[in-house]
Design a protein around this motif. Structure first.
Motif, mmCIF file in Angstrom:
data_model
loop_
_atom_site.group_PDB
_atom_site.id
_atom_site.type_symbol
_atom_site.label_atom_id
_atom_site.label_comp_id
_atom_site.label_asym_id
_atom_site.label_seq_id
_atom_site.Cartn_x
_atom_site.Cartn_y
_atom_site.Cartn_z
ATOM 1 N N ALA A 69 0.825 -1.210 0.000
ATOM 2 C CA ALA A 69 0.000 0.000 0.000
ATOM 3 C C ALA A 69 0.860 1.262 0.000
ATOM 4 N N ALA A 70 1.956 1.248 0.744
ATOM 5 C CA ALA A 70 2.820 2.425 0.823
ATOM 6 C C ALA A 70 3.420 2.751 -0.533
ATOM 7 N N ARG A 71 3.884 1.739 -1.249
ATOM 8 C CA ARG A 71 4.495 1.991 -2.547
ATOM 9 C C ARG A 71 3.451 2.384 -3.587
ATOM 10 N N ALA A 72 2.246 1.781 -3.492
ATOM 11 C CA ALA A 72 1.172 2.190 -4.405
ATOM 12 C C ALA A 72 0.800 3.650 -4.161
ATOM 13 N N ASP A 73 0.748 4.042 -2.887
ATOM 14 C CA ASP A 73 0.416 5.420 -2.556
ATOM 15 C C ASP A 73 1.470 6.385 -3.089
ATOM 16 N N ALA A 74 2.709 5.928 -3.130
ATOM 17 C CA ALA A 74 3.781 6.781 -3.651
ATOM 18 C C ALA A 74 3.785 6.822 -5.171
ATOM 19 N N ALA A 75 3.495 5.687 -5.806
ATOM 20 C CA ALA A 75 3.652 5.575 -7.262
ATOM 21 C C ALA A 75 2.432 6.041 -8.047
ATOM 22 N N MET A 76 1.241 5.642 -7.620
ATOM 23 C CA MET A 76 0.053 5.872 -8.445
ATOM 24 C C MET A 76 -0.231 7.345 -8.722
ATOM 25 N N PRO A 77 -0.146 8.249 -7.740
ATOM 26 C CA PRO A 77 -0.394 9.658 -8.065
ATOM 27 C C PRO A 77 0.590 10.206 -9.099
ATOM 28 N N ARG A 78 1.833 9.786 -9.018
ATOM 29 C CA ARG A 78 2.834 10.268 -9.966
ATOM 30 C C ARG A 78 2.553 9.735 -11.372
ATOM 31 N N LYS A 106 14.268 5.867 -7.673
ATOM 32 C CA LYS A 106 14.022 6.254 -6.286
ATOM 33 C C LYS A 106 13.824 5.027 -5.396
ATOM 34 N N TYR A 107 13.161 3.997 -5.935
ATOM 35 C CA TYR A 107 12.889 2.774 -5.176
ATOM 36 C C TYR A 107 13.483 1.586 -5.934
ATOM 37 N N PRO A 108 14.782 1.375 -5.846
ATOM 38 C CA PRO A 108 15.436 0.354 -6.680
ATOM 39 C C PRO A 108 14.958 -1.068 -6.416
ATOM 40 N N ASP A 109 14.337 -1.317 -5.266
ATOM 41 C CA ASP A 109 13.845 -2.662 -4.960
ATOM 42 C C ASP A 109 12.372 -2.833 -5.313
ATOM 43 N N LEU A 110 11.750 -1.801 -5.840
ATOM 44 C CA LEU A 110 10.300 -1.823 -6.049
ATOM 45 C C LEU A 110 9.865 -2.942 -6.988
ATOM 46 N N ALA A 111 10.479 -3.031 -8.156
ATOM 47 C CA ALA A 111 10.030 -4.009 -9.151
ATOM 48 C C ALA A 111 10.259 -5.440 -8.675
ATOM 49 N N ALA A 112 11.438 -5.703 -8.109
ATOM 50 C CA ALA A 112 11.714 -7.058 -7.623
ATOM 51 C C ALA A 112 10.785 -7.433 -6.477
ATOM 52 N N PHE A 113 10.450 -6.462 -5.635
ATOM 53 C CA PHE A 113 9.503 -6.706 -4.547
ATOM 54 C C PHE A 113 8.138 -7.086 -5.103
ATOM 55 N N GLU A 114 7.636 -6.294 -6.032
ATOM 56 C CA GLU A 114 6.314 -6.565 -6.596
ATOM 57 C C GLU A 114 6.290 -7.908 -7.313
ATOM 58 N N TRP A 115 7.364 -8.210 -8.035
ATOM 59 C CA TRP A 115 7.388 -9.476 -8.770
ATOM 60 C C TRP A 115 7.412 -10.658 -7.815
ATOM 61 N N PRO A 136 -3.808 -7.177 -2.669
ATOM 62 C CA PRO A 136 -3.373 -5.782 -2.775
ATOM 63 C C PRO A 136 -2.424 -5.559 -3.936
ATOM 64 N N GLU A 137 -1.584 -6.554 -4.266
ATOM 65 C CA GLU A 137 -0.689 -6.367 -5.406
ATOM 66 C C GLU A 137 -1.445 -6.403 -6.717
ATOM 67 N N ASP A 138 -2.545 -7.204 -6.783
ATOM 68 C CA ASP A 138 -3.391 -7.203 -7.971
ATOM 69 C C ASP A 138 -4.076 -5.853 -8.122
ATOM 70 N N ALA A 139 -4.502 -5.286 -6.991
ATOM 71 C CA ALA A 139 -5.196 -4.010 -7.027
ATOM 72 C C ALA A 139 -4.305 -2.921 -7.609
ATOM 73 N N ARG A 140 -3.001 -2.982 -7.290
ATOM 74 C CA ARG A 140 -2.102 -1.973 -7.828
ATOM 75 C C ARG A 140 -2.058 -2.036 -9.345
ATOM 76 N N PHE A 141 -1.947 -3.258 -9.886
ATOM 77 C CA PHE A 141 -1.894 -3.387 -11.332
ATOM 78 C C PHE A 141 -3.240 -3.029 -11.964
ATOM 79 N N GLU A 142 -4.359 -3.318 -11.270
ATOM 80 C CA GLU A 142 -5.661 -2.925 -11.777
ATOM 81 C C GLU A 142 -5.784 -1.407 -11.804
ATOM 82 N N THR A 143 -5.297 -0.746 -10.759
ATOM 83 C CA THR A 143 -5.320 0.714 -10.740
ATOM 84 C C THR A 143 -4.482 1.278 -11.868
#
Length: 222
Positions: A69-78, A106-115, A136-143
């Motif tokens: 949720a924290a990373r989605a909150d950071a990424a989605m608005p941008r 900015k978040y070099p571990d973001l993609a590997a974390f999500e995967w 929650p990870e599906d919701a991020r990709f749906e958003t």
């Protein structure tokens, strides 16, 4: 001399400690995977005790969900802001791709974390499909898909794209491209990922939407 004890650093607020735990969670899961990431190891990376970590998150599942949720909150608005920017659909797709690159820096571990989360989450995708549950990870990709759909719909209203079939094709093409780039970000060294990102922008402007394409999705104003 007594050894300094782990826990909240002197002068650190509870929110700062919480954010440090979330960042450590992302890095730990990115490095070893969801199943192998333990509360003890995450606490070690965050420089807190396991007991202190449990004051913020009662279990691993809630910690993982909070990190997503924290990373989605950071990424989605941008990403949404980039998709709603000036220019035609090609300009805005490039802006989204640029913002994806900025997020990976900015978040070099973001993609590997999500995967890792998508591959190893405790609820299997087939089980979600059967129950209708969305993780929650599906919701991020749906958003993110909704952001792309909004971008394409706006292009359709502007007359930049053709009929609804072409618009649906554009959504699928853009989504597949960015989804694939996310996988590359999780598996390639940063310089190779950013090279692939630059090539993707060339593809979008030339082969996918450019007027030189045999079947361009974007309509020429000429």
């Amino acid at each position: 001399m007594t050894r300094p004890q782990l826990g909240r650093p002197v002068g650190a607020s509870g929110e700062e400690t919480r954010q440090r735990i979330i960042i450590a969670t992302m890095r730990c899961v990115a490095e070893v995977g969801y199943a192998q990431a333990t509360i003890r190891e995450i606490a070690r990376m965050a420089n807190v005790t396991s007991a202190s970590l449990y004051n913020y998150f009662p279990n691993k599942s809630e910690l993982i969900q909070a990190t997503i949720a924290a990373r989605a909150d950071a990424a989605m608005p941008r990403l949404r802001e980039a998709a709603e920017g000036p220019g035609d659909i090609v300009d805005r797709i490039e802006a989204v791709l640029d913002e994806c690159g900025n997020l990976m820096r900015k978040y070099p571990d973001l993609a590997a974390f999500e995967w890792a989360i998508r591959a190893e989450h405790v609820i299997h995708p087939a089980d979600r499909a059967a129950t209708g549950e969305v993780g929650p990870e599906d919701a991020r990709f749906e958003t993110f898909r909704e952001i792309i759909e909004g971008l394409v719909e706006e292009a359709g209203r502007r007359g930049e794209l053709g009929d609804p079939v072409e618009q649906r094709g554009a959504v699928e093409a853009i989504y597949a491209l960015i989804y694939g780039l996310t996988e590359l970000a999780a598996t390639l060294p940063p310089e190779e990922y950013h090279a692939a990102l630059s090539s993707a922008k060339v593809l979008v402007r030339g082969a996918l939407f450019g007027p030189a394409s045999p079947h361009p999705l974007i309509r020429s104003n000429d």
